[in-house]
Design an enzyme around this catalytic site. Structure first.
Site, PDB file in Angstrom:
ATOM      1  N   ALA A 177       0.878  -1.176   0.000  1.00  0.00           N
ATOM      2  CA  ALA A 177       0.000   0.000   0.000  1.00  0.00           C
ATOM      3  C   ALA A 177       0.907   1.215   0.000  1.00  0.00           C
ATOM      4  CB  ALA A 177      -0.911  -0.006   1.214  1.00  0.00           C
ATOM      5  N   ALA A 231       1.000   4.429  -1.852  1.00  0.00           N
ATOM      6  CA  ALA A 231       0.725   5.858  -1.986  1.00  0.00           C
ATOM      7  C   ALA A 231       0.749   6.530  -0.618  1.00  0.00           C
ATOM      8  CB  ALA A 231      -0.644   6.067  -2.652  1.00  0.00           C
ATOM      9  N   PRO A 232       1.260   7.751  -0.550  1.00  0.00           N
ATOM     10  CA  PRO A 232       1.788   8.623  -1.605  1.00  0.00           C
ATOM     11  C   PRO A 232       3.283   8.483  -1.850  1.00  0.00           C
ATOM     12  CG  PRO A 232       1.576   9.834   0.421  1.00  0.00           C
ATOM     13  CD  PRO A 232       1.206   8.420   0.741  1.00  0.00           C
ATOM     14  N   GLY A 233       3.883   7.419  -1.390  1.00  0.00           N
ATOM     15  CA  GLY A 233       5.242   7.149  -1.849  1.00  0.00           C
ATOM     16  C   GLY A 233       6.370   7.553  -0.918  1.00  0.00           C
ATOM     17  N   LYS A 256       7.323   6.097   1.863  1.00  0.00           N
ATOM     18  CA  LYS A 256       8.073   4.900   2.264  1.00  0.00           C
ATOM     19  C   LYS A 256       8.755   4.261   1.064  1.00  0.00           C
ATOM     20  CE  LYS A 256       4.877   4.076   6.007  1.00  0.00           C
ATOM     21  NZ  LYS A 256       3.763   4.899   5.445  1.00  0.00           N
ATOM     22  N   ASP A 284      -0.703   0.214  -5.193  1.00  0.00           N
ATOM     23  CA  ASP A 284      -1.766   0.844  -4.414  1.00  0.00           C
ATOM     24  C   ASP A 284      -3.097   0.517  -5.051  1.00  0.00           C
ATOM     25  OD1 ASP A 284      -1.691   3.050  -2.054  1.00  0.00           O
ATOM     26  OD2 ASP A 284      -3.542   3.140  -3.217  1.00  0.00           O
ATOM     27  N   CYS A 295      -0.967   2.998  11.230  1.00  0.00           N
ATOM     28  CA  CYS A 295      -0.916   4.262  11.975  1.00  0.00           C
ATOM     29  C   CYS A 295      -2.079   4.293  12.958  1.00  0.00           C
ATOM     30  CB  CYS A 295      -0.944   5.457  11.043  1.00  0.00           C
ATOM     31  SG  CYS A 295      -2.360   5.478   9.965  1.00  0.00           S
TER      32      CYS A 295
END
Lengths: 635, 181
Positions: free
Chosen positions: A365, A367-369, A371, A389, A490
């Site tokens: 997963a 987005a937004p990139g 990681k 994604d 998170c």
């Protein structure tokens, strides 16, 4: 008073003068400290006396303030004129002595000074050290300047007058604070919980936030030390219920979420957690090591008027932004891909993943990139990264960031991540930063407070479990360098973290938990409210906003030790979904607590209803029993 | 995803030659890590051969991007370079223009390069040649086409245009919606 005097900047003292002054102050402070520590009781009494005095003083002073101000001003003028006619210099010691004779003690003053000095030192420490020539010079704090002026002021008289006014103001402040403090100090066995009558009254009028707050603090104190502080005849649950209700009112949580979060911590820690959720986390950026170094980046940004500092000793690429004169997301350096805006917490899963060069890695997963690009930077653009994604719209920002940061080793695809490993498997490492309820990022997104329902806490973990199994199946157990899976969310809720990891450990006996290799973080729960998880769950890591000033976060790292029969299954998302459902049924995630059907009971009920209906129509059911009923049934 | 046809390759290389001339050879001949051009939808990607092989396992509708996007074919069959190709362009560029700090922001907002903003420039730029624009600290900012040769540009008015902008890194913000898919 002193606004005028304060604004006037005297000639700065020479270095020796400054040093000597500082030493003298230090000495005095130490003396004062000793005195204070030797007679703390008297201190308190003195304080209250002081307050009384100041109250009188302030009331009288307010009347005479204007007058005094004029006097001061005149004197100042005089002072300037007389400057040439060298009047004897006032030294600090004498001044303070005079002050002492005027007031019982000048404790407040000293305290303030102390704070000022401390702040000074702190400021020195926190400054970023790599760019000496650019840093501002916070050599003198305001307090020192004041003292300078005090020295400079020649007329002792005027000095005293102005000081007096200042002190009065301070005493007033102090008094107000004391009053606040006093309300917080509760005697043992104090009555905190409102009675029913009071509650009814309270319900009528709008909530008073300060009252709520005080009560929350008091209840927390009681809960911390329930035996000695609790009111007699009240149970712990009553206190907890009241506190939860107050939390809902004060912070605006739904009762479900408030309870969920509250149960994670001790009462006082929970309060800290809720408080921390009201404060935004600092803006952090990550240096793109593909294009620049952190030192160089910090240098250029400082030149643009950005105030920054390294995040902590646990990361070598993070910078924390305090304030900036330019939009931090639109500097030429940003556009050139030298850094990316990224929350400090999202460094953690990548650091745990510890990608090696020339590996093949899957980010499920992406987005937004943030990681993905970090992984790419750690691998120095070698190997291959699959950035997946499920949301097509979000891949746009993913692709933008990948290109901006110059990551050439990525493939961006748009699948439901549960379709892996059907798409491609055999990865060396897999990062799964699972979609979650977001209870760790409430500071960022307030809507979580109310939008989450019971259903979310069943559905989201369900999806997470499926994703995690897919992730495990996509890894090559025989990889020479890797074979690792990192799971992160998170969220701080146990249902989405420990429970999911525990589930995966049960379903895939060929994986084991390993140390995340992160130097910060709290251990995951091995048991929680009667549920017992795998004992290895203490190897996972939890992060809270109030402890590390990062978003709430959870990181677990698995190592796959053997291939499993699931690896070769070419099951697509749907089949997997069905399989997972079957498993879930066995597991009891979907509760089978519906009543069972009892045919006999049903039949009786049906008959009874028919009879009642007939009676309503005025027909005696018993008389019709023999011939009418079969007819009705046929109809 | 497929390799470029001969026709397409010619169009792409002609465009690239404007900026990097004979240095195209470096793009194609990389012995250690051979790179290839791939067409996915209408976009041309430049990517390591190894990665392009991995990408074959991703189905066409699901493949969003791979490696670095160089640009796209327009509906009329022309090829347009995108700002994302800047990394390679700046690496192999023949002609370069450096602009002063006070010219950075105007350029990043999409304006042409003015004489007043020029810090230095390559000596032998002919008219209408592809140039790469860099900041004084050698950060590539974009690319464009020279309006005047270097010699003519020397005698230009301060507000005269030296290079016409064709792409700048400000597009990452301005064109985010259209630039990527």
């Amino acid at each position: 008073m002193g606004r005028v005097a304060r604004n006037k900047q005297g000639v700065p003292p020479t270095f020796e003068e400054f040093q000597a002054q500082k030493e003298a102050k230090e000495k005095k402070r130490n003396q004062e400290k000793r005195k204070r520590s030797s007679e703390p009781d008297i201190d308190r009494n003195g304080n209250s006396k002081n307050n009384k005095y100041s109250k009188k003083g302030s009331s009288s002073s307010s009347g005479t303030k204007k007058h005094r101000k004029n006097v001061v001003q005149q004197q100042q003028n005089l002072d300037i004129e007389e400057d040439s006619a060298d009047l004897p210099e006032v030294d600090l010691e004498a001044l303070s002595a005079a002050k002492k004779s005027l007031f019982d003690e000048s404790e407040d003053e000293e305290e303030e000074e102390e704070v000022g000095l401390e702040a000074d030192e702190f400021q020195d420490d926190e400054f970023y050290d790599s760019d000496e020539e650019n840093r501002e010079k916070p050599m003198f704090s305001d307090d020192d300047e004041d003292n300078e002026e005090i020295e400079r002021a020649n007329a002792a008289n005027m000095e005293l007058l102005s000081k007096q006014l200042d002190d009065e103001q301070e005493l007033e402040d102090q008094e107000a604070q004391d009053e606040l403090l006093q309300t917080n100090i509760i005697q043992p066995r104090a009555k905190i919980l409102p009675t029913e009558q009071e509650e009814e009254e309270l319900a009528k009028q709008p909530q008073d936030l300060t009252v709520l707050r005080t009560r929350m603090i008091e209840i927390t104190k009681v809960l911390e030390n329930f035996k000695t502080l609790s009111e007699e005849g009240k149970s712990r649950t009553e206190y907890v219920d009241r506190l939860l209700k107050d939390i809902c009112d004060y912070f605006g949580y739904s009762s479900l979420l408030a309870e969920k979060l509250f149960n994670l911590f001790t009462p006082s820690e929970a309060m800290e957690f809720f408080e921390a959720n009201e404060i935004a986390r600092p803006i952090t950026i990550r240096t793109n090591t593909l294009k620049t170094r952190r030192r160089d980046l910090a240098q250029t940004l400082v030149n643009r008027g950005v105030n920054l500092q390294p995040i902590g000793n646990w990361t070598k690429v993070g910078l924390q932004i305090f304030d900036s004169q330019v939009p931090i997301g639109a500097t030429p350096e940003y556009l050139a891909g030298h850094y990316i805006l990224q929350a400090a917490s999202s460094f953690l899963p990548v650091m745990a993943l510890a990608p090696q060069e020339n590996e093949r890695i899957l980010d499920m997963a992406a987005a937004p990139g943030g990681k993905t690009t970090y992984i790419s930077a750690l691998m120095k653009n070698t190997g291959c990264i699959f950035a997946n994604d499920a949301n097509k719209a979000r891949t746009k920002s993913l692709i933008a960031n990948i290109h901006r940061l110059g990551c050439t080793n990525t493939i961006v695809c748009n699948y439901d991540a549960r379709e892996f490993p059907k798409v491609i498997g055999g990865f060396d490492r897999v990062l799964l930063d699972a979609p979650c309820s977001g209870t760790g990022v409430i500071a960022k997104d307030e809507s979580v407070k109310v939008s989450r329902t019971e259903k979310d806490f069943i559905q989201i973990p369900h999806l997470q479990k499926q994703l995690l199994l897919s992730a495990i199946d996509s890894v090559d157990a025989n990889s020479s360098t890797g074979g690792y899976i990192v799971y992160s969310t998170c969220s701080v809720a146990v249902d989405e973290n420990e429970a999911v990891v525990d589930y995966a450990l049960r379903k895939r006996p060929n994986v084991k938990l390993v140390d995340t290799g992160l130097i910060i973080g709290k251990e995951g729960f091995t048991s929680y409210r009667g549920k017992h998880f795998n004992s290895k769950l203490n190897l996972t890591r939890r992060y809270y906003p109030h402890t590390y000033n990062v978003d709430g976060f959870y990181v677990a790292k698995f190592k796959k030790i053997a291939p499993s029969p699931h690896d070769v299954s070419k099951a697509g998302a749907n089949e997997k979904e069905n399989a997972a459902r079957k498993e879930a049924l066995e597991e009891g995630i979907i509760n089978g607590d519906f009543a069972e059907f009892d045919d006999q009971q049903d039949k009786d009920l049906i008959e009874k209803t028919i009879k009642r209906n007939l009676k309503k129509k005025g027909i005696n059911p018993n008389s019709l029993n023999s011939k009418e009923k079969p007819k009705k049934e046929s109809e | 995803m497929r390799p470029l046809t001969e026709e397409e390759t010619k169009v792409v290389f002609e465009k690239l030659a404007n900026y990097i001339g004979r240095n195209i050879a470096f793009l194609i001949d990389n012995k250690e890590d051979p790179h290839v051009f791939r067409l996915q939808k209408d976009r041309v990607y430049y990517v390591s051969e190894r990665i392009s092989k991995f990408a074959t396992s991703v189905s066409r509708p699901n493949l969003m991007s791979l490696g670095i996007c160089f640009g796209k074919f327009t509906k009329t069959g022309k090829f347009r370079l995108h700002i994302t190709s800047l990394e390679y362009l700046s690496k192999y560029a023949k002609y370069k223009v450096w602009i002063k700090p006070n010219g950075e922001m105007p350029f990043l907002y999409g304006n042409h390069v003015l004489k007043a903003h020029i810090g230095k420039m390559s000596d032998d730029i002919p008219e209408h040649a592809g140039v790469v624009v860099l900041s004084m600290s050698d950060i590539p900012l974009g690319f464009g086409v020279s309006a005047k040769s270097t010699n003519e540009a020397r005698n230009l008015q301060p507000n005269g245009i030296v290079a016409f902008r064709q792409g700048d890194i400000g597009e990452y913000l301005r064109e985010e919606d259209t630039l990527f898919t």
